[in-house]
Design a protein around this motif. Structure first.
Motif, PDB file in Angstrom:
ATOM      1  N   ASN A  59       0.824  -1.217   0.000  1.00 12.74           N
ATOM      2  CA  ASN A  59       0.000   0.000   0.000  1.00 12.74           C
ATOM      3  C   ASN A  59       0.856   1.265   0.000  1.00 12.74           C
ATOM      4  OD1 ASN A  59      -2.686  -1.213   0.066  1.00 12.74           O
ATOM      5  ND2 ASN A  59      -2.118  -1.928   2.112  1.00 12.74           N
ATOM      6  N   SER A  60       1.924   1.212  -0.781  1.00 14.23           N
ATOM      7  CA  SER A  60       2.877   2.323  -0.854  1.00 14.23           C
ATOM      8  C   SER A  60       3.406   2.423  -2.284  1.00 14.23           C
ATOM      9  CB  SER A  60       4.079   2.075   0.065  1.00 14.23           C
ATOM     10  OG  SER A  60       3.677   1.894   1.399  1.00 14.23           O
ATOM     11  N   ASN A  61       3.832   3.615  -2.674  1.00 15.76           N
ATOM     12  CA  ASN A  61       4.585   3.758  -3.912  1.00 15.76           C
ATOM     13  C   ASN A  61       5.753   4.689  -3.630  1.00 15.76           C
ATOM     14  OD1 ASN A  61       3.598   6.596  -4.631  1.00 15.76           O
ATOM     15  ND2 ASN A  61       1.694   5.436  -4.431  1.00 15.76           N
ATOM     16  N   ILE A  62       6.897   4.404  -4.279  1.00 14.22           N
ATOM     17  CA  ILE A  62       8.112   5.171  -3.992  1.00 14.22           C
ATOM     18  C   ILE A  62       8.775   5.564  -5.299  1.00 14.22           C
ATOM     19  CG2 ILE A  62      10.323   5.210  -2.781  1.00 14.22           C
ATOM     20  CD1 ILE A  62       9.340   2.986  -0.978  1.00 14.22           C
ATOM     21  N   GLY A  63       9.168   6.836  -5.385  1.00  8.14           N
ATOM     22  CA  GLY A  63       9.915   7.305  -6.549  1.00  8.14           C
ATOM     23  C   GLY A  63      10.976   8.303  -6.129  1.00  8.14           C
ATOM     24  N   SER A  64      12.072   8.353  -6.885  1.00  8.91           N
ATOM     25  CA  SER A  64      13.093   9.389  -6.691  1.00  8.91           C
ATOM     26  C   SER A  64      12.825  10.462  -7.739  1.00  8.91           C
ATOM     27  CB  SER A  64      14.492   8.791  -6.857  1.00  8.91           C
ATOM     28  OG  SER A  64      15.472   9.788  -6.696  1.00  8.91           O
ATOM     29  N   VAL A  65      12.572  11.685  -7.280  1.00  5.82           N
ATOM     30  CA  VAL A  65      12.169  12.774  -8.170  1.00  5.82           C
ATOM     31  C   VAL A  65      13.241  13.860  -8.132  1.00  5.82           C
ATOM     32  CG1 VAL A  65      10.295  14.328  -8.825  1.00  5.82           C
ATOM     33  CG2 VAL A  65       9.792  12.302  -7.437  1.00  5.82           C
ATOM     34  N   THR A  66      13.693  14.277  -9.295  1.00  3.83           N
ATOM     35  CA  THR A  66      14.728  15.317  -9.385  1.00  3.83           C
ATOM     36  C   THR A  66      14.164  16.533 -10.111  1.00  3.83           C
ATOM     37  OG1 THR A  66      16.500  13.671  -9.398  1.00  3.83           O
ATOM     38  CG2 THR A  66      17.026  15.853 -10.272  1.00  3.83           C
ATOM     39  N   PHE A  67      14.309  17.689  -9.478  1.00 10.59           N
ATOM     40  CA  PHE A  67      13.816  18.948 -10.027  1.00 10.59           C
ATOM     41  C   PHE A  67      15.020  19.809 -10.430  1.00 10.59           C
ATOM     42  CE2 PHE A  67       9.405  18.723  -8.400  1.00 10.59           C
ATOM     43  CZ  PHE A  67       9.527  17.754  -7.417  1.00 10.59           C
ATOM     44  N   ALA A  68      15.059  20.298 -11.672  1.00 13.62           N
ATOM     45  CA  ALA A  68      16.054  21.296 -12.074  1.00 13.62           C
ATOM     46  C   ALA A  68      15.697  22.621 -11.387  1.00 13.62           C
ATOM     47  CB  ALA A  68      16.036  21.466 -13.586  1.00 13.62           C
ATOM     48  N   PRO A  69      16.652  23.537 -11.251  1.00 13.83           N
ATOM     49  CA  PRO A  69      16.337  24.826 -10.633  1.00 13.83           C
ATOM     50  C   PRO A  69      15.091  25.462 -11.259  1.00 13.83           C
ATOM     51  CG  PRO A  69      18.687  24.654 -10.941  1.00 13.83           C
ATOM     52  CD  PRO A  69      18.084  23.448 -11.606  1.00 13.83           C
ATOM     53  N   GLY A  70      14.182  25.935 -10.420  1.00 15.37           N
ATOM     54  CA  GLY A  70      12.943  26.565 -10.895  1.00 15.37           C
ATOM     55  C   GLY A  70      11.795  25.594 -11.112  1.00 15.37           C
ATOM     56  N   ALA A  71      12.085  24.297 -11.182  1.00 12.98           N
ATOM     57  CA  ALA A  71      11.015  23.314 -11.449  1.00 12.98           C
ATOM     58  C   ALA A  71      10.236  23.011 -10.175  1.00 12.98           C
ATOM     59  CB  ALA A  71      11.624  22.034 -12.008  1.00 12.98           C
ATOM     60  N   ARG A  72       8.943  22.731 -10.339  1.00 14.56           N
ATOM     61  CA  ARG A  72       8.096  22.407  -9.175  1.00 14.56           C
ATOM     62  C   ARG A  72       6.850  21.671  -9.650  1.00 14.56           C
ATOM     63  NH1 ARG A  72       8.467  27.815 -11.543  1.00 14.56           N
ATOM     64  NH2 ARG A  72       6.347  28.641 -11.653  1.00 14.56           N
ATOM     65  N   SER A  73       6.200  21.013  -8.663  1.00 22.23           N
ATOM     66  CA  SER A  73       4.933  20.336  -8.932  1.00 22.23           C
ATOM     67  C   SER A  73       3.809  21.366  -9.030  1.00 22.23           C
ATOM     68  CB  SER A  73       4.622  19.355  -7.803  1.00 22.23           C
ATOM     69  OG  SER A  73       4.267  20.083  -6.628  1.00 22.23           O
ATOM     70  N   LYS A  74       2.666  20.930  -9.540  1.00 23.45           N
ATOM     71  CA  LYS A  74       1.425  21.685  -9.352  1.00 23.45           C
ATOM     72  C   LYS A  74       1.029  21.620  -7.870  1.00 23.45           C
ATOM     73  CE  LYS A  74      -1.220  21.071 -13.671  1.00 23.45           C
ATOM     74  NZ  LYS A  74      -2.390  20.353 -14.251  1.00 23.45           N
ATOM     75  N   TRP A  75       0.101  22.442  -7.472  1.00 25.07           N
ATOM     76  CA  TRP A  75      -0.580  22.240  -6.197  1.00 25.07           C
ATOM     77  C   TRP A  75      -1.296  20.889  -6.271  1.00 25.07           C
ATOM     78  CZ3 TRP A  75      -0.017  25.419  -2.091  1.00 25.07           C
ATOM     79  CH2 TRP A  75       0.401  26.733  -2.308  1.00 25.07           C
ATOM     80  N   HIS A  76      -1.268  20.122  -5.194  1.00 32.52           N
ATOM     81  CA  HIS A  76      -1.896  18.806  -5.215  1.00 32.52           C
ATOM     82  C   HIS A  76      -2.099  18.306  -3.793  1.00 32.52           C
ATOM     83  CE1 HIS A  76       2.429  17.953  -4.850  1.00 32.52           C
ATOM     84  NE2 HIS A  76       2.115  16.753  -4.370  1.00 32.52           N
ATOM     85  N   PHE A  77      -2.824  17.197  -3.660  1.00 29.58           N
ATOM     86  CA  PHE A  77      -2.913  16.542  -2.347  1.00 29.58           C
ATOM     87  C   PHE A  77      -2.981  15.029  -2.513  1.00 29.58           C
ATOM     88  CE2 PHE A  77      -7.385  17.358  -3.390  1.00 29.58           C
ATOM     89  CZ  PHE A  77      -8.019  16.182  -3.033  1.00 29.58           C
ATOM     90  N   HIS A  78      -2.645  14.335  -1.420  1.00 31.08           N
ATOM     91  CA  HIS A  78      -2.629  12.867  -1.391  1.00 31.08           C
ATOM     92  C   HIS A  78      -3.654  12.388  -0.370  1.00 31.08           C
ATOM     93  CE1 HIS A  78       1.333  13.094  -3.398  1.00 31.08           C
ATOM     94  NE2 HIS A  78       1.542  14.101  -2.582  1.00 31.08           N
ATOM     95  N   PRO A  79      -4.656  11.608  -0.779  1.00 29.21           N
ATOM     96  CA  PRO A  79      -5.653  11.111   0.187  1.00 29.21           C
ATOM     97  C   PRO A  79      -5.022  10.297   1.323  1.00 29.21           C
ATOM     98  CG  PRO A  79      -6.453  10.845  -2.054  1.00 29.21           C
ATOM     99  CD  PRO A  79      -5.027  11.279  -2.176  1.00 29.21           C
ATOM    100  N   GLY A  80      -3.895   9.597   1.041  1.00 27.57           N
ATOM    101  CA  GLY A  80      -3.251   8.765   2.069  1.00 27.57           C
ATOM    102  C   GLY A  80      -1.987   9.378   2.656  1.00 27.57           C
ATOM    103  N   GLY A  81      -1.637  10.614   2.233  1.00 28.90           N
ATOM    104  CA  GLY A  81      -0.420  11.269   2.720  1.00 28.90           C
ATOM    105  C   GLY A  81       0.814  10.895   1.913  1.00 28.90           C
ATOM    106  N   GLN A  82       1.890  11.635   2.157  1.00 31.38           N
ATOM    107  CA  GLN A  82       3.158  11.365   1.475  1.00 31.38           C
ATOM    108  C   GLN A  82       4.318  11.783   2.382  1.00 31.38           C
ATOM    109  OE1 GLN A  82       4.492  13.836  -1.947  1.00 31.38           O
ATOM    110  NE2 GLN A  82       4.513  11.956  -3.137  1.00 31.38           N
ATOM    111  N   LEU A  83       5.423  11.043   2.305  1.00 28.17           N
ATOM    112  CA  LEU A  83       6.633  11.377   3.062  1.00 28.17           C
ATOM    113  C   LEU A  83       7.763  11.645   2.068  1.00 28.17           C
ATOM    114  CD1 LEU A  83       6.199   8.475   5.624  1.00 28.17           C
ATOM    115  CD2 LEU A  83       5.858  10.923   6.103  1.00 28.17           C
ATOM    116  N   LEU A  84       8.486  12.754   2.263  1.00 28.95           N
ATOM    117  CA  LEU A  84       9.575  13.136   1.362  1.00 28.95           C
ATOM    118  C   LEU A  84      10.911  13.068   2.099  1.00 28.95           C
ATOM    119  CD1 LEU A  84       7.970  16.384  -0.191  1.00 28.95           C
ATOM    120  CD2 LEU A  84       7.841  14.040  -1.063  1.00 28.95           C
TER     121      LEU A  84
END
Lengths: 156, 156
Positions: A59-84
């Protein structure tokens, strides 16, 4: 110059520059950079290396996410939460209605269930985090509006 | 010698040797080494840096665990399963009745719910992994017998 290369040559690895190109840096990443994200849920250059696909055992998913300078996600939410877990660089994290926080290598960030937020790089640094989606049986991430340049640059 | 130090000095960080002492190495760890584990559930020198404590919001717990060469957990199982992300070094993983597997930096290991297993360093390398306990609402880890020197050294 030859001397510098002789000293640092074995330690040169790929990193990311503001224009999304790869460049030489000192530290090897823990996980591969992965593939460029093209799903429209991010601004700027973002790469994703999936580490654990979602299933009904963990019941988990895991990814390594790399952002270049200035890059970002949209506003969003997780029904089950997320740990970074931030593994490289410096970035930003903001929950709706709260100030933007600076996050950096070694930091742990909790994104509570159903709390609208975004995360990404600073305007001048790249950032890599391991993103752990928890309680995935409660539903998938819900994407919302883009984070504007004005919002992203409002970090004090 | 002075030249070598000038070149590599800024890149020297702490690592671990077979006798559990700290020594100089090239790579900074992503997370702190943490505290020596003294709970009797491991053989050899093991350090734990907790990153996320268990709670009923995320139903997960996360720690960065570092094993000196030769160190390993007891045989054990997790009612809710566990995911391991190897961040440094080389180690071993074995499920009861199966061959020992070599695991290394960048590997992802799934420890299925209720499957008896152990993990640790190789006899000659240290190993650090992020351990993510999933579905923690299903119960705590259950510890069993020590992994003998004979079992640990039987890796082919």
């Amino acid at each position: 110059m030859k001397l510098i290369f002789k000293c640092l040559g074995p330690l040169l690895f790929l990193a990311i520059t503001a224009n999304g190109q790869k460049n030489k840096s000192e530290n090897p990443p823990v996980f591969p950079l992965g593939n460029k994200v093209t799903n429209g849920n991010f601004t700027g250059n973002v790469w994703l290396q999936m580490l654990v696909l979602n299933d009904t055992i963990y019941n988990s998913n895991i990814g390594s996410v790399t952002f270049a300078p200035g890059a970002r996600s949209k506003w969003h939410f997780h029904p089950g939460g997320q740990l970074l877990l931030v593994t490289e660089g410096k970035g930003l994290y903001q929950e709706k209605g709260k100030p933007i926080k600076l996050i950096k290598k070694g930091d742990v960030i909790k994104c509570p269930p159903n709390v609208v937020h975004w995360h990404g790089a600073t305007p001048t640094d790249d950032m890599t985090h391991i993103a752990i989606g928890t309680n995935s049986q409660k539903g998938n991430v819900v994407w919302m509006d883009y984070v504007s340049d004005f919002e992203h640059k409002s970090f004090k």
